[in-house]
Design a protein around this motif. Structure first.
Motif, PDB file in Angstrom:
ATOM      1  N   LEU A   1      14.302  78.344  44.874  1.00 28.78           N
ATOM      2  CA  LEU A   1      14.134  77.251  45.849  1.00 28.78           C
ATOM      3  C   LEU A   1      13.085  76.297  45.298  1.00 28.78           C
ATOM      4  O   LEU A   1      11.894  76.590  45.304  1.00 28.78           O
ATOM      5  CB  LEU A   1      13.708  77.806  47.212  1.00 28.78           C
ATOM      6  N   ARG A   2      13.536  75.144  44.843  1.00 29.88           N
ATOM      7  CA  ARG A   2      12.667  74.221  44.097  1.00 29.88           C
ATOM      8  C   ARG A   2      12.502  72.915  44.862  1.00 29.88           C
ATOM      9  O   ARG A   2      13.462  72.361  45.394  1.00 29.88           O
ATOM     10  CB  ARG A   2      13.273  73.971  42.724  1.00 29.88           C
ATOM     11  N   ARG A   3      11.263  72.450  44.905  1.00 29.25           N
ATOM     12  CA  ARG A   3      10.965  71.161  45.539  1.00 29.25           C
ATOM     13  C   ARG A   3      10.303  70.229  44.529  1.00 29.25           C
ATOM     14  O   ARG A   3       9.747  70.668  43.530  1.00 29.25           O
ATOM     15  CB  ARG A   3      10.023  71.330  46.731  1.00 29.25           C
ATOM     16  N   THR A   4      10.339  68.917  44.837  1.00 28.22           N
ATOM     17  CA  THR A   4       9.695  67.917  43.987  1.00 28.22           C
ATOM     18  C   THR A   4       8.578  67.234  44.756  1.00 28.22           C
ATOM     19  O   THR A   4       8.783  66.770  45.886  1.00 28.22           O
ATOM     20  CB  THR A   4      10.705  66.866  43.499  1.00 28.22           C
ATOM     21  N   LEU A   5       7.410  67.191  44.141  1.00 26.85           N
ATOM     22  CA  LEU A   5       6.252  66.530  44.747  1.00 26.85           C
ATOM     23  C   LEU A   5       6.212  65.075  44.298  1.00 26.85           C
ATOM     24  O   LEU A   5       6.312  64.777  43.100  1.00 26.85           O
ATOM     25  CB  LEU A   5       4.962  67.242  44.325  1.00 26.85           C
ATOM     26  N   PHE A   6       6.049  64.165  45.260  1.00 21.13           N
ATOM     27  CA  PHE A   6       6.028  62.732  44.978  1.00 21.13           C
ATOM     28  C   PHE A   6       4.732  62.104  45.467  1.00 21.13           C
ATOM     29  O   PHE A   6       4.167  62.512  46.492  1.00 21.13           O
ATOM     30  CB  PHE A   6       7.184  62.013  45.682  1.00 21.13           C
ATOM     31  N   LEU A   7       4.294  61.084  44.749  1.00 24.48           N
ATOM     32  CA  LEU A   7       3.317  60.126  45.253  1.00 24.48           C
ATOM     33  C   LEU A   7       4.109  58.884  45.618  1.00 24.48           C
ATOM     34  O   LEU A   7       4.815  58.328  44.762  1.00 24.48           O
ATOM     35  CB  LEU A   7       2.263  59.807  44.196  1.00 24.48           C
ATOM     36  N   ALA A   8       4.024  58.458  46.874  1.00 25.62           N
ATOM     37  CA  ALA A   8       4.887  57.364  47.335  1.00 25.62           C
ATOM     38  C   ALA A   8       4.086  56.335  48.110  1.00 25.62           C
ATOM     39  O   ALA A   8       3.046  56.638  48.716  1.00 25.62           O
ATOM     40  CB  ALA A   8       6.024  57.910  48.198  1.00 25.62           C
ATOM     41  N   CYS A   9       4.585  55.109  48.086  1.00 26.63           N
ATOM     42  CA  CYS A   9       4.013  54.028  48.886  1.00 26.63           C
ATOM     43  C   CYS A   9       5.156  53.136  49.364  1.00 26.63           C
ATOM     44  O   CYS A   9       6.286  53.250  48.892  1.00 26.63           O
ATOM     45  CB  CYS A   9       2.990  53.218  48.086  1.00 26.63           C
ATOM     46  N   ALA A  10       4.850  52.257  50.300  1.00 24.59           N
ATOM     47  CA  ALA A  10       5.851  51.329  50.816  1.00 24.59           C
ATOM     48  C   ALA A  10       5.823  50.038  50.010  1.00 24.59           C
ATOM     49  O   ALA A  10       4.751  49.574  49.607  1.00 24.59           O
ATOM     50  CB  ALA A  10       5.590  51.032  52.297  1.00 24.59           C
ATOM     51  N   THR A  11       6.987  49.464  49.762  1.00 25.51           N
ATOM     52  CA  THR A  11       7.039  48.214  48.999  1.00 25.51           C
ATOM     53  C   THR A  11       6.363  47.077  49.746  1.00 25.51           C
ATOM     54  O   THR A  11       5.901  46.112  49.127  1.00 25.51           O
ATOM     55  CB  THR A  11       8.492  47.828  48.713  1.00 25.51           C
ATOM     56  N   SER A  12       6.266  47.189  51.079  1.00 27.44           N
ATOM     57  CA  SER A  12       5.659  46.125  51.869  1.00 27.44           C
ATOM     58  C   SER A  12       4.140  46.163  51.835  1.00 27.44           C
ATOM     59  O   SER A  12       3.477  45.228  52.264  1.00 27.44           O
ATOM     60  CB  SER A  12       6.124  46.232  53.326  1.00 27.44           C
ATOM     61  N   ALA A  13       3.546  47.243  51.324  1.00 25.38           N
ATOM     62  CA  ALA A  13       2.094  47.387  51.300  1.00 25.38           C
ATOM     63  C   ALA A  13       1.533  46.889  49.975  1.00 25.38           C
ATOM     64  O   ALA A  13       2.231  46.786  48.976  1.00 25.38           O
ATOM     65  CB  ALA A  13       1.707  48.850  51.504  1.00 25.38           C
ATOM     66  N   GLY A  14       0.228  46.581  50.014  1.00 24.01           N
ATOM     67  CA  GLY A  14      -0.484  46.233  48.789  1.00 24.01           C
ATOM     68  C   GLY A  14      -0.070  44.883  48.242  1.00 24.01           C
ATOM     69  O   GLY A  14       0.331  44.008  48.994  1.00 24.01           O
ATOM     70  N   PRO A  15      -0.153  44.676  46.914  1.00 28.47           N
ATOM     71  CA  PRO A  15      -0.565  45.712  45.952  1.00 28.47           C
ATOM     72  C   PRO A  15      -2.050  46.033  46.072  1.00 28.47           C
ATOM     73  O   PRO A  15      -2.841  45.172  46.444  1.00 28.47           O
ATOM     74  CB  PRO A  15      -0.246  45.071  44.598  1.00 28.47           C
ATOM     75  N   PHE A  16      -2.405  47.280  45.761  1.00 32.40           N
ATOM     76  CA  PHE A  16      -3.783  47.703  45.802  1.00 32.40           C
ATOM     77  C   PHE A  16      -4.406  47.552  44.417  1.00 32.40           C
ATOM     78  O   PHE A  16      -3.792  47.880  43.415  1.00 32.40           O
ATOM     79  CB  PHE A  16      -3.885  49.151  46.278  1.00 32.40           C
ATOM     80  N   ARG A  17      -5.641  47.070  44.405  1.00 29.45           N
ATOM     81  CA  ARG A  17      -6.307  46.850  43.121  1.00 29.45           C
ATOM     82  C   ARG A  17      -6.539  48.164  42.378  1.00 29.45           C
ATOM     83  O   ARG A  17      -6.581  48.187  41.148  1.00 29.45           O
ATOM     84  CB  ARG A  17      -7.658  46.151  43.346  1.00 29.45           C
ATOM     85  N   ASN A  18      -6.700  49.249  43.135  1.00 25.38           N
ATOM     86  CA  ASN A  18      -7.069  50.523  42.520  1.00 25.38           C
ATOM     87  C   ASN A  18      -5.923  51.534  42.517  1.00 25.38           C
ATOM     88  O   ASN A  18      -6.158  52.735  42.443  1.00 25.38           O
ATOM     89  CB  ASN A  18      -8.271  51.111  43.257  1.00 25.38           C
TER      90      ASN A  18
END
Length: 311
Positions: free
Chosen positions: A263-280
């Motif tokens: 049973l395998r899962r994938t870990l993601f870092l995600a953001c919304a396209t409507s946010a940011g862009p963040f400088r950092n």
């Protein structure tokens, strides 16, 4: 003549009375009177006309009142502007993370961000993966670190690692860490989260693909509650290994790899396209990867990093 004296003078003029002004300023009337007289002595002119009803400004008093208000407003605006200069490079990022990951890497991530990105204020919130995805879509969070983020319009996701789930149960006569076949796992009395959760989803999907039935005896959202049910001997539970590593090391729980299939899962870092862009955002992604390094070491063969790593 100083700023405090100017504030006192403005309050006296606006109150129209030394007594009322002293009450509003929470100072003794005699002390207030001394401050006003000092201003008059410094300027060499009378500023107030005193009578039975209170005080009124003289012509010079009217001018000083007007200028004092302007000076005080300029001082306050200057204070705000100077403080804003220090915050020009600062950035608040609302970051969502799952409860199990919060316990495993939350502290490391917070410390890493503070050390490497002192201009970033990381506001962290924890929730199950599917809840975090909904919060991101509602713009309640800026970034989320969670499992199996759907490929949908409006989201940008970066896969970080895959890890295999284990069956948490009480130790038994079998060897510790002995694998268990998926079909045999389904015969266990299971404690699992609600249907929308990613762990529940991968178990249910796998069972459906194999034509098998998933029966859940205890439905709870809390990882801590599921572990307590297992520790009590009331159930077994499908969990990420890192959420029970301490109990496994102490010998109070057994972590059994699930096989045929895994049973395998994938870990993601995600953001919304409507946010940011963040400088950092690049620095934040680096801090997340750095924080995951220790977790990957704990997971060992159960984890597969999905980004290039240097030796």
């Amino acid at each position: 003549m100083n700023l405090r004296q100017l504030r006192y003078f403005v309050r006296v003029i606006e109150a129209g009375s030394m007594t009322r002004a002293a009450e509003q300023l929470h100072v003794a009337q005699t002390a207030l009177g001394m401050q006003i007289r000092q201003i008059e002595e410094d300027l060499g002119v009378a500023l107030l006309v005193r009578h039975s009803r209170g005080v009124e400004p003289t012509k010079a008093g009217h001018l000083l009142h007007e200028r004092a208000n302007a000076i005080l407003k300029l001082v306050e605006q200057t204070r705000r502007d100077v403080a804003e200069c220090e915050r020009d490079d600062s950035e608040t990022i609302r970051f969502g993370i799952t409860p199990a990951l919060m316990l495993s890497i939350g502290t490391e991530l917070a410390v890493t961000v503070r050390q490497q990105l002192p201009q970033v204020f990381l506001s962290m919130a924890e929730a199950m993966s599917h809840v975090l995805v909904d919060m991101l879509a509602r713009q309640e969070l800026d970034y989320i670190l969670c499992y199996d983020v759907p490929d949908r319009s409006g989201l940008v996701r970066t896969a970080l690692l895959q890890d295999d789930l284990v069956l948490a149960s009480l130790p038994g006569p079998r060897p510790a860490g002995a694998p268990i076949a998926f079909v045999d796992m389904l015969d266990e009395t299971l404690a699992m989260p609600e249907a929308g959760d990613t762990v529940r989803a991968v178990v249910a999907r796998t069972a459906q693909e194999l034509g098998l039935e998933l029966t859940v005896a205890y439905e709870v959202r809390s990882v801590a509650a599921m572990k307590n049910l297992v520790l009590r001997g009331a159930a077994s539970s499908v969990l990420p290994y890192f959420s029970i590593v301490d109990e496994v090391k102490s010998g109070t729980l057994d972590a059994r790899p699930i096989v045929m299939p895994a049973l395998r899962r994938t870990l993601f870092l995600a953001c919304a396209t409507s946010a940011g862009p963040f400088r950092n955002e690049a620095g934040l992604a680096g801090a997340v990867r750095a924080s995951l390094t220790g977790l990957i070491a704990v997971l060992g063969p159960l984890a597969q990093p999905l980004w290039p790593r240097t030796a």
